[in-house]
Design an enzyme around this catalytic site. Structure first.
Site, PDB file in Angstrom:
ATOM      1  N   ASN A  13      41.462  35.694  46.312  1.00 31.13           N
ATOM      2  CA  ASN A  13      42.428  34.838  45.885  1.00 31.13           C
ATOM      3  C   ASN A  13      43.067  34.532  47.272  1.00 31.13           C
ATOM      4  OD1 ASN A  13      44.559  33.511  45.152  1.00 31.13           O
ATOM      5  ND2 ASN A  13      45.708  35.325  44.299  1.00 31.13           N
ATOM      6  N   TRP A  14      42.846  33.329  47.873  1.00 32.77           N
ATOM      7  CA  TRP A  14      43.704  32.801  49.078  1.00 32.77           C
ATOM      8  C   TRP A  14      45.043  32.569  48.967  1.00 32.77           C
ATOM      9  CZ3 TRP A  14      39.348  29.085  51.249  1.00 32.77           C
ATOM     10  CH2 TRP A  14      38.129  29.966  51.665  1.00 32.77           C
ATOM     11  N   LYS A  15      45.438  32.568  47.711  1.00 28.48           N
ATOM     12  CA  LYS A  15      46.697  31.959  47.443  1.00 28.48           C
ATOM     13  C   LYS A  15      46.904  30.770  48.724  1.00 28.48           C
ATOM     14  CE  LYS A  15      47.969  37.047  46.932  1.00 28.48           C
ATOM     15  NZ  LYS A  15      48.773  38.063  47.141  1.00 28.48           N
ATOM     16  N   HIS A  99      48.999  35.199  37.602  1.00 32.79           N
ATOM     17  CA  HIS A  99      49.189  35.972  38.753  1.00 32.79           C
ATOM     18  C   HIS A  99      50.655  36.417  38.823  1.00 32.79           C
ATOM     19  CE1 HIS A  99      49.452  37.407  42.879  1.00 32.79           C
ATOM     20  NE2 HIS A  99      47.956  37.561  42.932  1.00 32.79           N
ATOM     21  N   GLU A 101      52.562  36.530  41.241  1.00 33.32           N
ATOM     22  CA  GLU A 101      53.493  35.485  41.945  1.00 33.32           C
ATOM     23  C   GLU A 101      53.836  34.329  40.888  1.00 33.32           C
ATOM     24  OE1 GLU A 101      50.845  35.271  45.352  1.00 33.32           O
ATOM     25  OE2 GLU A 101      51.137  37.237  45.788  1.00 33.32           O
ATOM     26  N   GLU A 171      46.861  44.366  38.441  1.00 30.98           N
ATOM     27  CA  GLU A 171      47.317  43.815  39.957  1.00 30.98           C
ATOM     28  C   GLU A 171      48.702  44.748  39.993  1.00 30.98           C
ATOM     29  OE1 GLU A 171      45.193  40.822  42.389  1.00 30.98           O
ATOM     30  OE2 GLU A 171      46.848  40.102  41.675  1.00 30.98           O
ATOM     31  N   GLY A 177      50.318  42.752  48.725  1.00 36.75           N
ATOM     32  CA  GLY A 177      50.508  42.384  50.197  1.00 36.75           C
ATOM     33  C   GLY A 177      51.332  43.480  51.013  1.00 36.75           C
ATOM     34  N   SER A 217      46.232  45.019  47.820  1.00 34.73           N
ATOM     35  CA  SER A 217      45.887  45.758  49.057  1.00 34.73           C
ATOM     36  C   SER A 217      44.483  46.517  49.091  1.00 34.73           C
ATOM     37  CB  SER A 217      46.985  46.838  49.593  1.00 34.73           C
ATOM     38  OG  SER A 217      48.179  46.261  49.645  1.00 34.73           O
ATOM     39  N   GLY A 238      43.558  39.705  48.015  1.00 37.66           N
ATOM     40  CA  GLY A 238      44.298  38.840  48.529  1.00 37.66           C
ATOM     41  C   GLY A 238      44.063  38.540  50.143  1.00 37.66           C
ATOM     42  N   GLY A 239      44.877  39.266  51.068  1.00 36.37           N
ATOM     43  CA  GLY A 239      44.908  39.278  52.183  1.00 36.37           C
ATOM     44  C   GLY A 239      43.584  39.406  52.803  1.00 36.37           C
TER      45      GLY A 239
END
Ligand code: 13P
Length: 255
Positions: A13-15, A99, A101, A171, A177, A217, A238-239
């Protein structure tokens, strides 16, 4: 439990990262790094403006392209929104829904998650439905209640047949993150809770085939421990997914 019948899914997931040009550069490298990856499914979710270029870049590979959200109507006066048919036409096969966010910053509720899930299924997209508790909820001992409420409402009114394409992602918000991954034991317990609930609501077959991904993470250093758990069927990254070599290392967690 026939865990071996569930093909692992490793999804990035590149956000809100990467332009169209950056997406193409990434995928050209990533395709080569993952060309021999076997026995797993690979999904990448770039931002909306990069989706069509991403879908073109991965042609001839096994990589699938996901959107990060969708609206439940097919079209209409909904400024700023994107529908399932539009995503399909752009070359998407999957879509992340609910998600944390989006729940935290954009007013997403269990009800709108359910509408989006149904719209995705009707539109031929595979939903990747996100659930997870906040730190305050975990510390208050509410984790199980929160997960059961979120999964019940996200999948409300679905049948075993209509729900069969769905992927769920657990999640925990406190692990996103933060570098603070859930331990495999904590994650496994949540995944077991979710699978048991799906078994109760939609039957044994749906539950046995359901892929439940862990997100929060995920890194090359911790993916193996997570994947060793019987109810963890993949990762939503993610990251670390922003770097082709790191995402490829996560995909090759067995080697
Ligand atoms: P991180 O891997 O950066 O913690 O993000 C997880 C996530 O939110 C994936 O959807």
């Amino acid at each position: 439990m026939a865990a071996t019948t569930r093909a692992p899914v490793l999804a990035g997931n590149w956000k809100m990262y990467k332009t169209m040009a950056e997406t193409v550069v990434y995928l050209n490298e990533f395709k080569i790094l993952t060309q021999y990856a076997e026995g797993c499914e690979i999904v990448i979710a770039p931002p909306f403006p990069a989706l069509a270029a991403a879908a073109e870049a991965v042609q001839g590979s096994k990589i699938r392209i996901a959107a990060q959200n969708l609206h439940w109507e097919k079209e209409g006066a909904f400024t700023g929104e994107v529908s399932a048919p539009m995503l399909r036409a752009a070359g998407c096969s999957d879509v992340i829904i609910g998600h944390s966010e989006r729940r935290q910053y954009f007013g997403e509720t269990d009800e709108t998650v359910n509408r989006r899930v149904r719209a995705a299924l009707e539109g031929g997209l595979r939903p990747i439905v996100c659930v997870g508790e906040t730190l305050a909820e975990r510390e208050a001992g509410q984790t199980t209640d929160v997960l059961l409420r979120q999964i019940d409402r996200a999948l409300a009114s679905l049948t075993p047949e209509s729900a069969s394409p769905i992927i769920v992602a657990y999640e925990p918000v406190w692990a996103i993150g933060t570098g603070r991954t859930a331990t495999p034991e904590i994650a496994e317990e949540a995944h077991q809770t979710l699978r048991d609930r799906v078994r109760k609501n939609l039957g044994a077959e749906t539950a046995e085939h359901l892929r439940i991904l862990y997100g929060g993470s995920v890194k090359p250093a911790n993916i193996q421990g997570l994947m060793a758990c019987p109810n963890i069927d993949g990762g939503l990254v993610g990251g670390a997914s922003l770097e082709p070599a790191l995402m490829a290392a996560i995909i090759h967690y067995q080697s």
